[in-house]
Scaffold this active site. Structure first.
Site, PDB file in Angstrom:
ATOM      1  CG  HIS A 241      -1.753  -1.119   1.476  1.00 52.06           C
ATOM      2  ND1 HIS A 241      -2.921  -1.346   0.774  1.00 52.06           N
ATOM      3  CD2 HIS A 241      -1.643  -2.162   2.354  1.00 52.06           C
ATOM      4  CE1 HIS A 241      -3.488  -2.459   1.211  1.00 52.06           C
ATOM      5  NE2 HIS A 241      -2.751  -2.968   2.155  1.00 52.06           N
TER       6      HIS A 241
HETATM    7  O1  RIB Z   1      -5.087  -0.171   4.858  1.00 47.96           O
HETATM    8  C1  RIB Z   1      -3.710  -0.184   4.589  1.00 47.96           C
HETATM    9  C2  RIB Z   1      -2.995   0.822   5.424  1.00 47.96           C
HETATM   10  O2  RIB Z   1      -3.160   0.485   6.804  1.00 47.96           O
HETATM   11  C3  RIB Z   1      -1.473   0.830   5.195  1.00 47.96           C
HETATM   12  O3  RIB Z   1      -0.971   2.110   5.424  1.00 47.96           O
HETATM   13  C4  RIB Z   1      -0.960  -0.116   6.235  1.00 47.96           C
HETATM   14  O4  RIB Z   1       0.391   0.193   6.627  1.00 47.96           O
HETATM   15  C5  RIB Z   1      -1.891   0.183   7.385  1.00 47.96           C
HETATM   16  O5  RIB Z   1      -1.395   1.332   8.047  1.00 47.96           O
END
Ligand code: RIB
Ligand code: CA
Length: 312
Positions: A241
């Site tokens: 992500h």
């Molecule tokens: O939903 C994904 C996010 O939530 C990313 O930033 C992961 O590191 C968690 O923080």
């Protein structure tokens, strides 16, 4: 070579945050001014130790790390231990971090840098938005010094922490509401795009093929992350992500975005934290965000693996 973009990474390491740090700290298109931490994947204290751990392992010694909010603006903290483990960076065996922590808080450091830096700064929050909201509320006069906010969070589709809320927004919906209503240019890199950045076995093979300690460390991190994603969401490979938000800053052509209205659900009994993205402009509301819709995944992974290769 165009001037590097001055940037602050606000994060909750976190496995994908860790690789986002490696990307941001190594790419010549970014001048990484600071790393700030926020409670999210784990407690703020654990996320801070983890930021120090990855910076120590990578030899990133010239970027200040500052502690941020230990809880959301309202309500109680809800952490992502079910994904990132008890330490928040489970998988590898970590030694004692050698990189220290700033005497300034995250908000103090961000405010000082916004005041002092000669150019506007790009803020890249990849955890809950508590620190960013605190800066915006306490120093609205500094908004012109923020070039843009490129955040990992939300989704144009379903959530991951609840059926309709992505984790970062769910942890602190009020902070997200402040950010999206701030009038600062916001780019939202949500799950609908980050789920296109899957660390498939070929990616792990390329990292392992680097034959470096950092390449192997990333494989260890992604192997743990992969097991979490299979167990929790049935993913065969984990999405990286946070690195996608950093990649958008490095090369905007990697991430196609569209201007749309986005509002944050803060009151919903079952939908709190949802990002309501008006893709068809049905509400008549003004566009207040650029929303990422498509990732050039092959070029993203080339960028990510090239970044890891710059470390020993
Ligand atoms: O939903 C994904 C996010 O939530 C990313 O930033 C992961 O590191 C968690 O923080
Ligand atoms: Ca994160």
């Amino acid at each position: 070579m165009p001037m590097a973009t001055p940037m602050i990474l606000d994060c909750d390491p976190g496995h994908d945050d860790a690789l986002a740090i490696l990307l941001a700290a190594s790419h010549p298109a970014i001048d990484l001014l600071a790393i700030t931490t926020v409670a999210g994947n784990q407690t703020m204290e654990k996320c801070t130790i983890n930021a120090r751990r990855i910076c120590s392992a990578a030899g990133i010694t010239d970027v200040p790390i500052a502690k941020g909010a230990a809880e959301p603006l309202l309500g109680t903290l809800h952490i992502g231990e079910y994904v990132h483990g008890v330490s928040g960076l489970d998988g590898p065996e970590w030694g004692e971090p050698t990189v220290g922590v700033s005497s300034e808080s995250a908000v103090e450091l961000i405010v000082r840098l916004l005041r002092e830096h000669p150019e506007p700064i790009t803020l890249v929050p990849v955890g809950p938005l508590t620190n960013i909201a605190l800066v915006l509320k306490s120093h609205p006069e500094l908004k012109p010094k923020i070039r843009e906010i490129v955040l990992m969070g939300g989704s144009t589709e379903r959530g991951n922490d609840t059926p309709y809320a992505e984790f970062n927004i769910k942890v602190d919906p009020e902070a997200a509401d402040i950010v999206f209503r701030s009038g600062v240019q916001v780019t939202m890199v949500g799950l609908n795009v980050t789920h296109q950045a899957l660390a498939v076995p070929e990616v792990l093979e390329r990292l392992s093929g680097l034959g470096t300690r950092m390449g192997d460390l990333c494989v260890e991190l992604l192997t743990f992350f992969s097991a979490s994603y299979l167990r929790t969401w049935g993913f065969t490979s984990p999405p990286l992500h946070d690195a996608v938000a950093v990649a958008r800053v490095i090369d905007p052509t990697l991430v196609e975005c569209i201007p749309v209205p986005v509002v944050i659900e803060t009151m919903g009994r079952f939908t709190s934290g949802a990002t309501c993205v008006d893709l068809h402009h049905l509400t008549g509301e003004p566009d207040n965000a650029l929303v990422a819709m498509k990732l050039d995944a092959p070029r993203f992974w080339d960028l990510m693996i090239e970044a890891v290769s710059t470390y020993e």
